[in-house]
Design a protein around this motif. Structure first.
Motif, PDB file in Angstrom:
ATOM      1  N   UNK A 102       0.989  -1.738  -0.198  1.00 23.15           N
ATOM      2  CA  UNK A 102       0.440  -0.039   0.356  1.00 23.15           C
ATOM      3  C   UNK A 102       0.500   0.928   0.338  1.00 23.15           C
ATOM      4  N   UNK A 103       1.941   1.294   0.635  1.00 19.19           N
ATOM      5  CA  UNK A 103       2.964   2.233   0.818  1.00 19.19           C
ATOM      6  C   UNK A 103       3.493   2.955  -0.131  1.00 19.19           C
ATOM      7  N   UNK A 104       3.813   1.273  -1.584  1.00 19.83           N
ATOM      8  CA  UNK A 104       3.950   1.866  -2.718  1.00 19.83           C
ATOM      9  C   UNK A 104       3.094   2.314  -3.434  1.00 19.83           C
ATOM     10  N   UNK A 105       1.702   1.995  -3.619  1.00 26.86           N
ATOM     11  CA  UNK A 105       1.004   2.781  -4.147  1.00 26.86           C
ATOM     12  C   UNK A 105       0.400   3.790  -3.616  1.00 26.86           C
ATOM     13  N   UNK A 106       0.073   4.355  -2.616  1.00 28.78           N
ATOM     14  CA  UNK A 106      -0.108   6.013  -2.562  1.00 28.78           C
ATOM     15  C   UNK A 106       1.167   6.694  -3.264  1.00 28.78           C
ATOM     16  N   UNK A 107       2.165   6.394  -3.543  1.00 27.25           N
ATOM     17  CA  UNK A 107       2.793   7.242  -4.448  1.00 27.25           C
ATOM     18  C   UNK A 107       2.809   7.205  -5.199  1.00 27.25           C
ATOM     19  N   UNK A 108       1.809   6.359  -6.415  1.00 29.96           N
ATOM     20  CA  UNK A 108       1.660   6.002  -7.432  1.00 29.96           C
ATOM     21  C   UNK A 108       0.868   7.941  -7.522  1.00 29.96           C
ATOM     22  N   UNK A 109       1.484   8.515  -8.755  1.00 25.35           N
ATOM     23  CA  UNK A 109       0.197   9.615  -9.830  1.00 25.35           C
ATOM     24  C   UNK A 109      -0.722   8.610 -10.407  1.00 25.35           C
ATOM     25  N   UNK A 110      -2.083   9.120 -10.173  1.00 22.78           N
ATOM     26  CA  UNK A 110      -3.131   9.227 -10.206  1.00 22.78           C
ATOM     27  C   UNK A 110      -3.966  10.274 -11.310  1.00 22.78           C
ATOM     28  N   UNK A 111      -3.420  10.287 -12.804  1.00 19.79           N
ATOM     29  CA  UNK A 111      -3.538  12.285 -12.818  1.00 19.79           C
ATOM     30  C   UNK A 111      -4.786  11.632 -14.267  1.00 19.79           C
ATOM     31  N   UNK A 112      -5.214  10.569 -14.599  1.00 15.59           N
ATOM     32  CA  UNK A 112      -5.777   9.726 -15.932  1.00 15.59           C
ATOM     33  C   UNK A 112      -7.162   9.705 -15.711  1.00 15.59           C
ATOM     34  N   UNK A 113      -7.819   8.405 -15.862  1.00 11.63           N
ATOM     35  CA  UNK A 113      -9.200   8.152 -16.224  1.00 11.63           C
ATOM     36  C   UNK A 113      -9.592   7.888 -13.992  1.00 11.63           C
ATOM     37  N   UNK A 114     -10.314   8.039 -13.411  1.00 13.28           N
ATOM     38  CA  UNK A 114     -10.766   7.813 -12.338  1.00 13.28           C
ATOM     39  C   UNK A 114     -12.025   6.693 -12.060  1.00 13.28           C
ATOM     40  N   UNK A 115     -12.560   6.114 -13.296  1.00 11.25           N
ATOM     41  CA  UNK A 115     -13.237   4.967 -13.431  1.00 11.25           C
ATOM     42  C   UNK A 115     -12.777   3.013 -12.904  1.00 11.25           C
ATOM     43  N   UNK A 116     -13.426   2.825 -12.180  1.00 16.56           N
ATOM     44  CA  UNK A 116     -12.832   1.924 -11.576  1.00 16.56           C
ATOM     45  C   UNK A 116     -13.916   0.268 -11.994  1.00 16.56           C
ATOM     46  N   UNK A 117     -13.404  -0.360 -13.330  1.00 15.26           N
ATOM     47  CA  UNK A 117     -14.848  -1.324 -13.298  1.00 15.26           C
ATOM     48  C   UNK A 117     -14.846  -2.494 -12.714  1.00 15.26           C
ATOM     49  N   UNK A 118     -15.196  -2.206 -11.720  1.00 13.06           N
ATOM     50  CA  UNK A 118     -15.144  -3.508 -10.353  1.00 13.06           C
ATOM     51  C   UNK A 118     -16.210  -3.278  -9.338  1.00 13.06           C
TER      52      UNK A 118
END
Length: 257
Positions: A102-118
């Motif tokens: 989780x520590x690695x994931x929160x350091x990512x950039x999420x600048x594109x789509x924000x739709x989760x198909x789930x």
């Protein structure tokens, strides 16, 4: 066995609670908005409560191994201190491994789509939204999967291989039937949980399997937690007697009316 079963049931309840409320909101009320940190917290709780079951099921197989293969030493080996150590160790190890991911994931950039198909924030759909390089995370996830899924599963296979050999060597047919009966509930849980888990997370991913995996996920999020109490309850003589007493009481009231 019942000590570990209690904590397995607790993990089942927490896993279902972390996913089902939002799933029902999506289905019944068309809810479709979740804050980023809410999604991360759901992913975090889902990871801990879901994968700790792998270790708990493996510990329960060790318990069955000692009960059948070393019955005279069972009480001295599987003492309350060891049970508590195995339990704490399972929760601690899973918490550390999931936290590192989780520590690695929160350091990512999420600048594109924000739709989760789930219908919940699963690892794959969340990582697909990241615009950063995820190669290190995928390597880390592969190593963690070996530690949390395949290692406990391999341990379970080895314990049941030893149990099978011990049962085959028993001269009494009644003894073989009784020994197998003590393992049947746990073996059913192993097949149901690991079968679904491996199918969902290890099968090749494409658009069609992504939709199928949504329904497969329901098996270990909803169906398996519901079935576990039933599977183990039906093997308990006290619960059988209680069910029979309730059944007789209902029949008697029906005749009186």
């Amino acid at each position: 066995m019942f000590f570990f079963l209690k904590h397995l049931s607790t993990a089942d309840i927490l896993l279902t609670t972390s996913v089902v409320p939002m799933m029902l909101d999506i289905i019944l009320f068309q809810g479709d908005i979740l804050p980023f940190w809410g999604c991360i917290m759901q992913l975090y709780s889902f990871g801990i409560f879901g994968f700790v079951q792998c270790f708990l099921i493996a510990v329960m197989s060790f318990d069955r191994y000692l009960a059948i293969c070393h019955p005279l030493r069972y009480s001295s080996i599987m003492n309350p201190d060891l049970c508590l150590q195995l339990l704490i160790g399972s929760w601690f190890l899973v918490s550390v491994l999931i936290s590192s991911e989780i520590i690695v994931i929160i350091q990512f950039d999420f600048c594109g789509l924000n739709y989760i198909d789930h219908f919940f924030c699963d690892f794959g759909p969340v990582v697909e939204l990241a615009t950063s390089d995820i190669s290190i995370l995928m390597l880390q996830d592969f190593v963690i999967s070996i530690c949390m899924i395949f290692s406990p599963f391999a341990f379970i296979i080895m314990t049941y291989f030893s149990i099978s050999i011990t049962i085959i060597k028993m001269s009494s047919r009644y003894g073989r039937r009784k020994a197998f009966s003590t393992c049947s509930s746990h073996l059913t849980t192993v097949c149901a949980y690991y079968g679904t888990l491996i199918t969902v997370y290890m099968a090749p991913s494409n658009e069609s399997t992504s939709n199928i995996n949504k329904y497969r996920s329901l098996l270990y999020i909803v169906v398996t937690p519901v079935m576990n109490p039933i599977i183990y309850s039906l093997r308990n003589k006290e619960i059988k007697r209680a069910i029979q007493k309730i059944k007789n009481h209902v029949i008697q009231n029906g005749r009186e009316r």
